[in-house]
Structure formats: structure tokens, C-alpha cells
Design an enzyme around this catalytic site. Structure first.
Site, PDB file in Angstrom:
ATOM      1  N   SER A 183       0.796  -1.226   0.000  1.00 28.50           N
ATOM      2  CA  SER A 183       0.000   0.000   0.000  1.00 28.50           C
ATOM      3  C   SER A 183       0.826   1.272   0.000  1.00 28.50           C
ATOM      4  O   SER A 183       0.350   2.309  -0.441  1.00 28.50           O
ATOM      5  CB  SER A 183      -0.958  -0.010   1.186  1.00 28.50           C
ATOM      6  N   HIS A 211      -5.351  -3.667  -2.191  1.00 31.40           N
ATOM      7  CA  HIS A 211      -5.018  -2.732  -3.273  1.00 31.40           C
ATOM      8  C   HIS A 211      -4.883  -3.436  -4.625  1.00 31.40           C
ATOM      9  O   HIS A 211      -4.426  -2.833  -5.603  1.00 31.40           O
ATOM     10  CB  HIS A 211      -3.733  -1.975  -2.941  1.00 31.40           C
ATOM     11  N   LYS A 241     -12.263  -0.052  -1.277  1.00 27.61           N
ATOM     12  CA  LYS A 241     -11.355   0.660  -2.184  1.00 27.61           C
ATOM     13  C   LYS A 241     -11.873   0.496  -3.626  1.00 27.61           C
ATOM     14  O   LYS A 241     -12.716   1.260  -4.055  1.00 27.61           O
ATOM     15  CB  LYS A 241      -9.935   0.154  -2.008  1.00 27.61           C
TER      16      LYS A 241
HETATM   17  N1  PMP Z   1      -5.105  -4.334   4.006  1.00 25.78           N
HETATM   18  C1  PMP Z   1      -4.424  -3.410   3.320  1.00 25.78           C
HETATM   19  C2  PMP Z   1      -3.214  -3.819   2.550  1.00 25.78           C
HETATM   20  C3  PMP Z   1      -4.861  -2.074   3.314  1.00 25.78           C
HETATM   21  O1  PMP Z   1      -4.187  -1.135   2.657  1.00 25.78           O
HETATM   22  C4  PMP Z   1      -6.020  -1.738   4.042  1.00 25.78           C
HETATM   23  C5  PMP Z   1      -6.601  -0.329   4.050  1.00 25.78           C
HETATM   24  N2  PMP Z   1      -5.819   0.678   4.453  1.00 25.78           N
HETATM   25  C6  PMP Z   1      -6.684  -2.735   4.740  1.00 25.78           C
HETATM   26  C7  PMP Z   1      -6.211  -4.026   4.693  1.00 25.78           C
HETATM   27  C8  PMP Z   1      -7.897  -2.434   5.554  1.00 25.78           C
HETATM   28  O2  PMP Z   1      -9.031  -2.323   4.747  1.00 25.78           O
HETATM   29  P1  PMP Z   1     -10.304  -1.521   5.250  1.00 25.78           P
HETATM   30  O3  PMP Z   1     -10.024  -0.079   5.035  1.00 25.78           O
HETATM   31  O4  PMP Z   1     -11.418  -2.070   4.422  1.00 25.78           O
HETATM   32  O5  PMP Z   1     -10.470  -1.849   6.693  1.00 25.78           O
END
Ligand code: PMP
Length: 393
Positions: A183, A211, A241
Site C-alpha cells: 500500500s 489494493h 477501495k
Molecule cells: N489491508 C491493506 C493492505 C490495506 O491497505 C487496508 C486499508 N488501508 C486494509 C487491509 C484495511 O481495509 P479496510 O479499510 O477495508 O479496513
């Protein structure tokens, strides 16, 4: 004894001194490419709204219809009275979309990682092997039930093999867990190599495609992108996302799903999604199954913008996806860069330690399928102006 007030004011003073204290900016319009934030109209490069689905008319319509038909809440956790027909329909669609036998939804990607890892792994016998740059929610999932963890250097397959070799005497299960797309850097995990190593040493693989869903594999994620269907035990994803709404899921075998329904704590102890959100996600999957044009548009924009930044001389690290970091070094400079971009009409969030290493602070850019060429060209001109002003290029 310390007081709460003394502790908090000391911590806040330290953050302010380092120049990294921030109040969240406030979005005053819907989440699209040009938005109003804190009273300024800006091109945003900070949302994860990869495909622009947060504002898609078909998804809005699906949410409204579901509210009219089913109300605004599910009223219970999944295992008591909160499994609606809509939840079942979404899970069937997600399983098909991810080319997997079954899928189970959670309230968020974060709770998915917490619930899946802590339910499936056993601290007394098992081992989790984790990429050093995995997302915080994976790390928190591991910490939650204290299963021993070994970390391998980022994407280093020799390092992963070394950990597997030295873990041969583990009596229980061994899980290798990785982000599908990382990310903060936008690089892609070497999933074929990870799967091959797991198979060689008798481990299994969990990939977090937060992502990658909506982005790789025609939107279906990294497992489909690499043609690894049936060889990745757990494909975690988010519905917040690429899918544009809220929630998370794991695509897995029917047995794993059945087990998680008995044991995953966010399923047992936290209320399920409201029907409008579930219906929104169903509409999103329907859309992506029938039309890949948004994914194609996302990639055209990603290539255009990334090339533009590189031609200007910015350090974009190892990005291979629509996430493109612009690495500047120190945290204070990253925040100043982000602030000046904002004043000039571009919102690109500054990211500092501990989210990224202290000498690799950055602004992170994410383009979406909604950005027009004109918006991206304007954003590049702003990057050029501010980058020169701050001697970054
Ligand atoms: N895993 C990764 C790699 C992420 O980037 C994120 C979001 N920042 C999440 C999990 C968490 O997802 P959510 O925002 O749906 O809780």
C-alpha cells in the site's frame, strides 16, 4: 503514577515538534476526482476509489432500493440473526468473482485480517511468515492471538526460503502472508514464487488484495492476475477501495468459511453490514463481471501519471500499480510538500514514519478511473512547480 492528560499532551507536543502532527482534512463533496476539502477545490490523488465506484449511479441506485426494501440495519451479528439473503448473495458472487469455492464477508478489510488470522492460527503449534512491509491489519491479526511470527525482507524470496528451511520442525501449520499490492510503495508481491515455495515446504498462502482488487486480474485480484487459482488458500480483500463502499472478505474453501463462521471473532461479536452496503457491493461485482472498461481506464491513467512524474525527475520508488509514491526523504519535507501541493490545488497525502521508514517519507499518489487527462496534466504541472520550489527536483 502518570495522568492521562500529562501523557497525551506530552505525546502531542512531540508530534508537533517533529512537524508530523495532523488533523484529518475534511471532504465536503462526494469522493470523486475533483473535490472540495477544507473549503478548497482540489484534484485529489489520495483516495482509494480506484474505479470511481463511490459515486457510480448503479451503486447509488442499488443502495437506495435496498434501504427501501430492507431498512437501514441488519440488527444482529452474522451468527445470531444478522445473516440476510443479501449477505449470502454477495458471498456467492464474490466467490465466483475471485474464482474460489466460497467467500465470507466481514465489516472491513481490517477486521477480516484480524478475524481470519486469529481464528485459523494456533499460538502453541503454528508459525506465521510475513513480509516486512505487510499492512498493519495483518500485523495486528498476528498479534491478536500471539502466534509466533517470522519476518522476511520485503519480497526477498531467498530470505523466505531461509525462514522456511529453519522452520522445518514446526509441528503445526505454517502460513505465509503477504500483501498482493503493497500500500505504501505500489509494488506487486511475487506471488508465483511465494506459492511455489509454500508448496515445496508444505506451508499455505494468504494474500491481502486490498489494493489489488479492482486493479489486477481484470479487477479480480493478484491470484487471478497470476493464474494461481486453487493454490492460494486465503484471498483477503476489501470492499472499501476498488469496490467503492465498505467491508472486507476472504475467498477460501467452503470448509474454511464454515470454520470461520464458528470462530472468527468479528463475525461472532460485531454486527453485520447494513443491507444498503451489501447491495452496493453486489452491484459493484455485477458491474465488474460484465465490463472491464473502468479497470482499463484506471491503468491508462496510472501509466500516464506515473510516466509524467518520472519524466519530471521525481523518485517514484518501485511502483508498478496506480499507487505511485513520490519519495522525498525527511518527514517534515514530505508534509511541507503535501501542504504546498494542497495550496496549489492538488491533494496528495504526506506519509511519514512510522508508516514508512524515517528516511523514505513521501507523498503518496493514487489515480483513479475518474481522473480526466486534463486533471492529471494539471496535477503534474503543480507537482513540477512545487517540486522545483522545494528543491525536490
Ligand atoms: N489491508 C491493506 C493492505 C490495506 O491497505 C487496508 C486499508 N488501508 C486494509 C487491509 C484495511 O481495509 P479496510 O479499510 O477495508 O479496513
Amino acid at each position: 503514577m502518570d495522568t492521562l492528560q500529562h501523557f497525551v499532551s506530552g505525546e502531542l507536543a512531540a508530534l508537533r515538534e517533529k512537524g508530523v502532527f495532523r488533523r484529518p482534512r475534511v471532504l465536503e463533496t462526494e469522493q470523486k476526482a475533483t473535490v472540495v476539502i477544507d473549503g478548497h477545490e482540489v484534484i485529489t490523488l489520495s483516495s482509494n476509489n480506484y474505479l470511481g465506484l463511490t459515486v457510480h449511479p448503479k451503486l447509488r441506485e442499488a443502495a437506495i432500493q435496498a434501504i427501501e426494501k430492507y431498512g437501514v440495519g441488519s440488527g444482529s451479528v452474522r451468527t445470531i440473526a444478522g445473516t440476510m439473503a443479501l449477505h449470502r448473495e454477495l458471498e456467492e458472487k464474490l466467490a465466483r468473482f475471485k474464482h474460489s469455492e466460497a467467500a465470507l464477508t466481514f465489516q472491513s478489510g481490517y477486521t477480516t485480517n484480524l478475524g481470519v488470522i486469529s481464528a485459523l492460527m494456533q499460538p502453541t503449534t503454528d508459525l506465521i511468515i510475513s513480509d516486512e512491509l505487510n499492512h498493519a491489519s495483518i500485523i495486528d491479526g498476528i498479534r491478536l492471538n500471539r502466534t509466533p511470527r517470522k519476518v522476511y525482507p520485503h519480497k526477498d524470496m531467498a530470505g523466505l526460503r531461509r525462514v522456511l528451511v529453519e522452520s522445518q520442525d514446526i509441528s503445526g501449520k505454517v502460513m505465509i502472508v503477504t500483501d498482493g499490492v503493497f500500500s505504501m510503495d505500489g509494488d506487486i508481491a511475487p506471488l508465483p514464487e511465494i506459492v511455489a515455495l509454500a508448496e515445496e515446504y508444505g506451508a499455505f498462502v494468504m494474500v491481502d488484495d486490498a489494493h489489488a482488487s479492482g486493479v489486477l486480474g481484470n479487477g479480480r485480484g493478484s491470484t487471478v492476475h497470476f493464474g494461481l487459482e486453487g493454490r492460494v488458500a486465503l484471498q483477503v480483500g476489501t470492499l472499501s477501495k476498488g469496490i467503492g463502499a465498505l467491508g472486507g472478505y476472504v475467498a477460501c474453501s467452503q470448509d474454511v468459511k464454515d470454520f470461520l463462521l464458528q470462530r472468527a471473532r468479528p463475525v461472532l461479536f460485531s454486527t453485520s453490514h447494513p443491507p444498503s452496503v451489501v447491495a452496493t457491493c453486489i452491484a459493484a461485482i455485477d458491474l465488474l463481471e460484465n465490463d472491464t472498461s473502468l479497470v482499463e481506464r484506471l491503468w491508462e491513467n496510472a501509466h500516464f501519471f506515473k510516466r509524467g512524474l518520472e519524466q519530471l525527475g521525481f523518485n517514484t520508488g518501485k511502483s508498478e500499480t496506480p499507487i505511485t509514491p513520490v519519495i522525498v526523504g525527511e518527514g517534515a519535507l514530505a508534509m511541507q510538500f503535501s501542504d504546498r501541493l494542497f495550496e496549489e490545488g492538488v491533494f496528495a497525502q504526506g506519509i511519514v514514519f512510522p508508516t514508512v521508514p524515517a528516511d523514505k517519507c513521501r507523498v503518496r499518489t493514487i489515480v483513479t478511473a475518474l481522473h480526466t487527462n486534463e486533471e492529471l496534466t494539471r496535477a503534474l504541472a503543480v507537482f513540477e512547480k512545487v517540486g522545483k520550489e522545494l528543491h525536490i527536483i
